[in-house]
Scaffold this motif. Structure first.
Motif, PDB file in Angstrom:
ATOM      1  N   ASP A  80       0.230 -22.317   4.152  1.00 29.10           N
ATOM      2  CA  ASP A  80      -1.084 -22.098   4.763  1.00 29.10           C
ATOM      3  C   ASP A  80      -1.112 -20.874   5.677  1.00 29.10           C
ATOM      4  N   ASP A  81       0.031 -20.197   5.809  1.00 29.64           N
ATOM      5  CA  ASP A  81       0.117 -19.056   6.722  1.00 29.64           C
ATOM      6  C   ASP A  81      -0.308 -17.761   6.041  1.00 29.64           C
ATOM      7  N   ILE A  82      -0.463 -16.734   6.852  1.00 35.42           N
ATOM      8  CA  ILE A  82      -0.724 -15.371   6.381  1.00 35.42           C
ATOM      9  C   ILE A  82       0.314 -14.466   7.017  1.00 35.42           C
ATOM     10  N   VAL A  83       0.808 -13.506   6.270  1.00 32.91           N
ATOM     11  CA  VAL A  83       1.747 -12.524   6.812  1.00 32.91           C
ATOM     12  C   VAL A  83       1.053 -11.179   6.911  1.00 32.91           C
ATOM     13  N   MET A  84       1.087 -10.587   8.108  1.00 36.38           N
ATOM     14  CA  MET A  84       0.619  -9.220   8.287  1.00 36.38           C
ATOM     15  C   MET A  84       1.862  -8.335   8.386  1.00 36.38           C
ATOM     16  N   ALA A  85       2.057  -7.489   7.385  1.00 39.73           N
ATOM     17  CA  ALA A  85       3.232  -6.630   7.313  1.00 39.73           C
ATOM     18  C   ALA A  85       2.839  -5.200   7.674  1.00 39.73           C
ATOM     19  N   ILE A  86       3.535  -4.633   8.655  1.00 37.12           N
ATOM     20  CA  ILE A  86       3.176  -3.311   9.166  1.00 37.12           C
ATOM     21  C   ILE A  86       4.292  -2.305   8.880  1.00 37.12           C
ATOM     22  N   SER A  87       3.939  -1.214   8.209  1.00 37.38           N
ATOM     23  CA  SER A  87       4.876  -0.124   7.946  1.00 37.38           C
ATOM     24  C   SER A  87       4.052   1.118   7.692  1.00 37.38           C
ATOM     25  N   TYR A  88       4.182   2.130   8.523  1.00 40.85           N
ATOM     26  CA  TYR A  88       3.313   3.292   8.337  1.00 40.85           C
ATOM     27  C   TYR A  88       3.521   3.920   6.969  1.00 40.85           C
ATOM     28  N   SER A  89       4.780   4.050   6.550  1.00 39.37           N
ATOM     29  CA  SER A  89       5.046   4.643   5.236  1.00 39.37           C
ATOM     30  C   SER A  89       4.677   3.688   4.110  1.00 39.37           C
ATOM     31  N   GLY A  90       4.727   2.390   4.410  1.00 40.10           N
ATOM     32  CA  GLY A  90       4.507   1.396   3.362  1.00 40.10           C
ATOM     33  C   GLY A  90       5.685   1.281   2.419  1.00 40.10           C
ATOM     34  N   GLN A  91       6.783   1.927   2.767  1.00 39.35           N
ATOM     35  CA  GLN A  91       7.967   1.953   1.903  1.00 39.35           C
ATOM     36  C   GLN A  91       9.214   1.462   2.628  1.00 39.35           C
ATOM     37  N   THR A  92       9.076   0.886   3.793  1.00 34.93           N
ATOM     38  CA  THR A  92      10.225   0.462   4.586  1.00 34.93           C
ATOM     39  C   THR A  92      11.015  -0.612   3.855  1.00 34.93           C
ATOM     40  N   ASP A  93      12.266  -0.296   3.551  1.00 31.96           N
ATOM     41  CA  ASP A  93      13.085  -1.187   2.721  1.00 31.96           C
ATOM     42  C   ASP A  93      13.244  -2.568   3.341  1.00 31.96           C
ATOM     43  N   GLU A  94      13.533  -2.616   4.661  1.00 30.46           N
ATOM     44  CA  GLU A  94      13.757  -3.915   5.319  1.00 30.46           C
ATOM     45  C   GLU A  94      12.534  -4.817   5.212  1.00 30.46           C
ATOM     46  N   LEU A  95      11.369  -4.202   5.185  1.00 28.11           N
ATOM     47  CA  LEU A  95      10.133  -4.974   5.097  1.00 28.11           C
ATOM     48  C   LEU A  95       9.856  -5.402   3.661  1.00 28.11           C
ATOM     49  N   LEU A  96      10.065  -4.472   2.731  1.00 25.65           N
ATOM     50  CA  LEU A  96       9.739  -4.754   1.334  1.00 25.65           C
ATOM     51  C   LEU A  96      10.634  -5.831   0.734  1.00 25.65           C
ATOM     52  N   ARG A  97      11.796  -6.052   1.326  1.00 26.38           N
ATOM     53  CA  ARG A  97      12.717  -7.055   0.781  1.00 26.38           C
ATOM     54  C   ARG A  97      12.115  -8.462   0.790  1.00 26.38           C
ATOM     55  N   ILE A  98      11.242  -8.735   1.745  1.00 23.68           N
ATOM     56  CA  ILE A  98      10.691 -10.093   1.843  1.00 23.68           C
ATOM     57  C   ILE A  98       9.425 -10.266   1.015  1.00 23.68           C
ATOM     58  N   VAL A  99       8.858  -9.155   0.533  1.00 21.17           N
ATOM     59  CA  VAL A  99       7.589  -9.228  -0.187  1.00 21.17           C
ATOM     60  C   VAL A  99       7.683 -10.074  -1.454  1.00 21.17           C
ATOM     61  N   PRO A 100       8.726  -9.914  -2.301  1.00 21.99           N
ATOM     62  CA  PRO A 100       8.783 -10.743  -3.523  1.00 21.99           C
ATOM     63  C   PRO A 100       8.740 -12.238  -3.240  1.00 21.99           C
ATOM     64  N   SER A 101       9.425 -12.667  -2.179  1.00 18.93           N
ATOM     65  CA  SER A 101       9.408 -14.098  -1.841  1.00 18.93           C
ATOM     66  C   SER A 101       8.010 -14.548  -1.446  1.00 18.93           C
ATOM     67  N   LEU A 102       7.295 -13.711  -0.688  1.00 18.27           N
ATOM     68  CA  LEU A 102       5.939 -14.056  -0.269  1.00 18.27           C
ATOM     69  C   LEU A 102       4.992 -14.111  -1.463  1.00 18.27           C
ATOM     70  N   VAL A 103       5.145 -13.150  -2.367  1.00 20.20           N
ATOM     71  CA  VAL A 103       4.298 -13.118  -3.557  1.00 20.20           C
ATOM     72  C   VAL A 103       4.561 -14.342  -4.431  1.00 20.20           C
ATOM     73  N   GLU A 104       5.842 -14.690  -4.581  1.00 21.20           N
ATOM     74  CA  GLU A 104       6.202 -15.850  -5.401  1.00 21.20           C
ATOM     75  C   GLU A 104       5.622 -17.134  -4.829  1.00 21.20           C
ATOM     76  N   ARG A 105       5.592 -17.236  -3.493  1.00 26.21           N
ATOM     77  CA  ARG A 105       5.081 -18.445  -2.838  1.00 26.21           C
ATOM     78  C   ARG A 105       3.569 -18.382  -2.628  1.00 26.21           C
ATOM     79  N   LYS A 106       2.946 -17.289  -3.090  1.00 24.06           N
ATOM     80  CA  LYS A 106       1.492 -17.088  -2.992  1.00 24.06           C
ATOM     81  C   LYS A 106       0.998 -17.107  -1.544  1.00 24.06           C
ATOM     82  N   VAL A 107       1.824 -16.530  -0.659  1.00 26.19           N
ATOM     83  CA  VAL A 107       1.419 -16.363   0.735  1.00 26.19           C
ATOM     84  C   VAL A 107       0.624 -15.064   0.832  1.00 26.19           C
ATOM     85  N   PRO A 108      -0.612 -15.098   1.310  1.00 25.55           N
ATOM     86  CA  PRO A 108      -1.408 -13.872   1.419  1.00 25.55           C
ATOM     87  C   PRO A 108      -0.723 -12.840   2.331  1.00 25.55           C
TER      88      PRO A 108
END
Length: 316
Positions: free
Chosen positions: A89-117
């Motif tokens: 039921d949560d929402i994740v706000m991910a902040i990265s000016y470049s939008g390419q930050t590796d440390e941040l992008l690593r968690i995106v697949p898990s969020l997408v798989e779990r259908k977390v907005p």
């Protein structure tokens, strides 16, 4: 010696212009992000690395203090075991000016798989973060602030401002009021001023009260003894007027020969400013400043005097 003022002013101008340039980015995706948070049944979890993380922590604090449960988590912690804190039921706000930050992008697949907005906040619409975001907020700035245009200045300010813009939209949508804000800030000065009532601070004992027929010479003694600069005229236990030390001085200037023949009724204000015991201190402050007076009378529904609140008692 460098002209520090010139450098500072240029920095402020650069950042101010960067904020103005953000206005076209308040688009349909921005509105979608606000709607996602507004209808979120869980928490808003904000994450980011470096300066984006620092700004993200501030955004989380602002959202929490204005009625949106939110907190900041470092993406490295999420990647190394703390991802369980994110619920469906949560929402994740991910902040990265470049939008390419590796440390941040690593968690995106898990969020997408779990259908977390995911609300992505970056400077580039074609970034990987933007691609996988449910809603993407663009914070692109043409340049950072001078002199070097390297350190995150305009970009971090833009991120912070967009976070504030989201918070303001949510406050408006939820009808968030001063009383709500005070509940989340009970220990701060603002919270105290929003929650404190006239009955909490008013002077109740030894009030300077007199009959309207009392002569001004005697009223002068009462005002001096009361140490509030006023005397309240009461008739049949009801407030009928107010006289101040200023009224006495003006009466003396107008007619010294007749001063001692005058009564309170001759010079008193017949409609003094009154408030109920439940009136908030912040409202009393407004009354005092608007009318350029230094006290108000606290009365009940029958105009019985209950106390006096002066400007000193509104300072918390």
């Amino acid at each position: 010696m460098n002209d520090w003022n010139t450098i500072a002013i240029q920095c402020l101008r650069d950042e101010a212009q960067a904020l103005l340039n953000l206005i076209p980015n308040v688009d349909s995706d921005f509105g979608k992000a606000v709607d996602l948070i507004l209808h979120c049944q869980g928490k808003v979890i904000i994450t980011g690395v470096g300066k984006s993380g620092h700004v993200g922590a501030k955004i989380a604090a602002t959202l929490s203090s204005t009625g949106t449960p939110s907190f900041f988590v470092n993406p490295l912690d999420l990647y190394h075991g703390d991802l369980g804190v994110v619920q469906p039921d949560d929402i994740v706000m991910a902040i990265s000016y470049s939008g390419q930050t590796d440390e941040l992008l690593r968690i995106v697949p898990s969020l997408v798989e779990r259908k977390v907005p995911i609300i992505g906040v970056s400077g580039y619409r074609d970034s990987l973060l933007a691609k996988y975001s449910t809603a993407h907020i663009c914070i692109y700035v043409e340049e950072e602030a001078r002199p070097l245009r390297l350190a995150p200045t305009c970009s971090s300010t833009a991120t912070l401002a967009m976070g504030d813009a989201i918070a303001c939209c949510l406050m408006e949508a939820r009808g968030f009021k001063e009383q709500d804000f005070a509940r989340f800030h009970p220990g701060g000065v603002l919270g105290k001023r929003l929650l404190t009532r006239a009955s909490d601070v008013m002077k109740r004992d030894d009030l300077p009260v007199a009959s309207p027929q009392l002569r001004l010479a005697d009223a002068l003694i009462l005002i001096s003894q009361g140490r509030l600069g006023v005397c309240v005229a009461v008739e049949e236990d009801k407030v009928v007027g107010l006289i101040t030390d200023g009224d006495l001085r003006r009466a003396l200037e107008r007619g010294r020969d007749h001063f001692y023949d005058l009564t309170i009724a001759d010079v008193m204000t017949r409609s003094p400013k009154t408030v109920s015991p439940d009136t908030r201190i912040i409202e009393i402050d407004h009354i005092l400043n608007q009318n350029k007076i230094h006290c108000v009378l606290v009365v009940d529904q029958e105009d019985h005097l209950l106390g006096i609140v002066d400007s000193f008692r509104t300072v918390l």
